[in-house]
Design an enzyme around this catalytic site. Structure first.
Site, mmCIF file in Angstrom:
data_model
loop_
_atom_site.group_PDB
_atom_site.id
_atom_site.type_symbol
_atom_site.label_atom_id
_atom_site.label_comp_id
_atom_site.label_asym_id
_atom_site.label_seq_id
_atom_site.Cartn_x
_atom_site.Cartn_y
_atom_site.Cartn_z
ATOM 1 N N ARG A 17 24.867 35.520 -6.894
ATOM 2 C CA ARG A 17 25.422 34.068 -7.135
ATOM 3 C C ARG A 17 26.797 34.143 -7.920
ATOM 4 O O ARG A 17 27.538 33.235 -7.662
ATOM 5 C CB ARG A 17 24.465 33.245 -8.051
ATOM 6 N N TYR A 71 37.628 15.679 8.505
ATOM 7 C CA TYR A 71 36.139 16.071 9.176
ATOM 8 C C TYR A 71 35.117 15.180 8.261
ATOM 9 O O TYR A 71 35.351 14.880 7.373
ATOM 10 C CB TYR A 71 35.674 17.469 8.596
ATOM 11 N N ASP A 143 42.669 22.428 5.206
ATOM 12 C CA ASP A 143 41.171 22.977 5.768
ATOM 13 C C ASP A 143 41.724 23.439 7.286
ATOM 14 O O ASP A 143 42.350 22.609 8.100
ATOM 15 C CB ASP A 143 40.478 21.794 6.078
ATOM 16 N N LYS A 168 32.573 28.597 11.877
ATOM 17 C CA LYS A 168 33.325 28.251 13.428
ATOM 18 C C LYS A 168 33.893 29.455 13.861
ATOM 19 O O LYS A 168 33.228 30.399 13.985
ATOM 20 C CB LYS A 168 34.275 27.294 13.232
HETATM 21 N N1 PLP Z 1 35.989 21.548 8.042
HETATM 22 C C1 PLP Z 1 35.736 21.186 9.438
HETATM 23 C C2 PLP Z 1 37.249 20.992 10.258
HETATM 24 C C3 PLP Z 1 34.677 20.999 10.195
HETATM 25 O O1 PLP Z 1 34.482 21.068 11.371
HETATM 26 C C4 PLP Z 1 33.408 21.571 9.244
HETATM 27 C C5 PLP Z 1 31.887 21.571 10.067
HETATM 28 O O2 PLP Z 1 32.057 20.977 11.267
HETATM 29 C C6 PLP Z 1 33.427 21.690 8.003
HETATM 30 C C7 PLP Z 1 34.708 21.617 7.417
HETATM 31 C C8 PLP Z 1 32.308 22.069 7.307
HETATM 32 O O3 PLP Z 1 31.753 23.222 7.387
HETATM 33 P P1 PLP Z 1 30.184 23.532 7.257
HETATM 34 O O4 PLP Z 1 29.411 22.947 8.285
HETATM 35 O O5 PLP Z 1 30.374 25.157 7.473
HETATM 36 O O6 PLP Z 1 29.623 23.188 6.030
#
Ligand code: PLP
Length: 352
Positions: A17, A71, A143, A168
């Site tokens: 952790r 998102y 992001d 992803k």
């Molecule tokens: N940022 C983007 C652009 C995303 O598309 C996603 C999830 O689809 C996230 C963050 C969140 O990621 P996680 O599902 O790994 O928590």
């Protein structure tokens, strides 16, 4: 393992952790190298990276400027969780830097954007974001999930922190959930201490899988860039298609900017059919190769309708205001043969 009782702090104890086991450290070093960032940490999900970063940099009474098309999970976190903790926010139009100063407050601490927005594939004015952050002493956060380090490296460009959902492209096989924060050492170290307390560390076995996935990142993403370009061009030429959103198309409003900033236009696109939601649902049912699922960035092609999945937490008015119609289809291009996908789309677009 506890090595010394002397000066050792709680954060130095070898414990999963506390984000200091060999797999976590190796992965952090690799991610920092991929984007030319000073330091990186891995987290248990993209949302763990996003929420922990924002909770580290913003305290009660603080204020955030965030892009108006985020998102869905990030949007919900910013609009529900931050205010509950006494942290306020304002949305900015990432295409209109001239309007950002109006939203600044004396307590504004950070500016948060996405490289390419989900699901409309807008490319923010990233140069303006960096200049604005510098001029007003804000921490700039991006992001970078949609671009991946192959197509864009935010720390090289001047962003303080770059966040990924490694679920992803970085992992690429849709079989783990993980996240990362990459950037300035001082800031990443602060995020790590907060992460230790919030408990969002990445399990070492998931670290191993992510490390393995990253080995093929460049080959996957380059193929996905090329395939998405061909599919976007094909869709754009179909009479049944109303609109295609892909930064690699010359008609995309930020095509020129994307061409200057990125090494590739990415594997994500979205499109609307002339028949709206009914036609979109029929099309998705008729396709045989893509999987209907809301994630992205993996080796399989995925289709989803954001209004009912990733953006269902937003009100319909908010979705319509920013251009997400009920029939918008989002596509994550995989590594299948491009011609096979195009043939499948040709048959699915034929009137029944
Ligand atoms: N940022 C983007 C652009 C995303 O598309 C996603 C999830 O689809 C996230 C963050 C969140 O990621 P996680 O599902 O790994 O928590």
């Amino acid at each position: 393992m506890f090595e010394s009782a002397g000066e050792t702090s709680y954060h130095d104890i070898k414990y999963i952790r506390l984000n200091n086991t060999p797999n976590q450290i190796a992965l952090g070093l690799k991610l920092a190298a991929l984007e030319n960032g000073e330091l990186a940490i891995v987290t248990s999900s993209g949302m763990a990276a996003i929420s922990t970063t924002l909770l580290t940099l913003l305290s009660p009474g603080g204020h955030l400027l965030a892009q108006n098309c985020l998102y869905g999970g990030t949007h919900d976190f910013v609009t529900s969780d931050l205010p509950a903790l006494g942290i306020s926010y304002d949305f900015i139009d990432a295409q209109r830097p001239d309007t950002w100063s109006e939203k600044l407050r004396p307590n504004t601490r950070a500016i948060y954007v996405e490289t390419i927005t989900n699901p409309l594939m807008e490319v923010a004015d990233h140069k303006a974001v960096i200049n604005f952050a510098k001029a007003h002493h804000l921490i700039s956060i991006i992001d970078n999930t949609f671009a991946s380090p192959v197509n864009f490296r935010p720390p090289e460009f001047g962003y303080d922190l770059s966040i990924h959902s490694c679920t992803k492209y970085l992992n690429g096989h849709s079989d783990i959930v993980a996240g990362a924060v990459i950037g300035k050492s001082k800031l990443v170290e602060q995020v790590k201490l907060r992460l230790d307390h919030l408990g969002g560390s990445l399990d070492p076995h998931a670290c191993f899988l992510l490390h393995r996935g990253i080995k093929t990142l460049a080959v996957r993403v380059r193929y996905q860039n090329a395939s998405a370009q061909k599919i976007a061009e094909f869709l754009g030429a179909q009479p049944a298609v109303q609109k295609v959103n892909y930064p690699g198309l010359r008609g995309h409003p930020q095509h020129q900017r994307a061409a200057e900033l990125f090494n590739g236009f990415g594997g994500m696109l979205s499109f609307e059919l002339k028949g709206g939601k009914v036609a979109a649902e029929e099309f998705m049912e008729k396709t045989t190769l893509p999987i209907v699922a809301p994630s992205l960035g993996g080796v399989e092609t995925l289709l989803t309708i954001p209004a009912t999945t990733s953006h269902s937490g937003m009100s319909r008015e908010d979705r319509e205001r920013i251009g997400i119609s009920d029939g918008l289809i989002r596509m994550s291009v995989g590594i299948e043969n491009t011609e096979d996908i195009i043939k499948d789309f040709e048959q699915a677009l034929k009137p029944s």
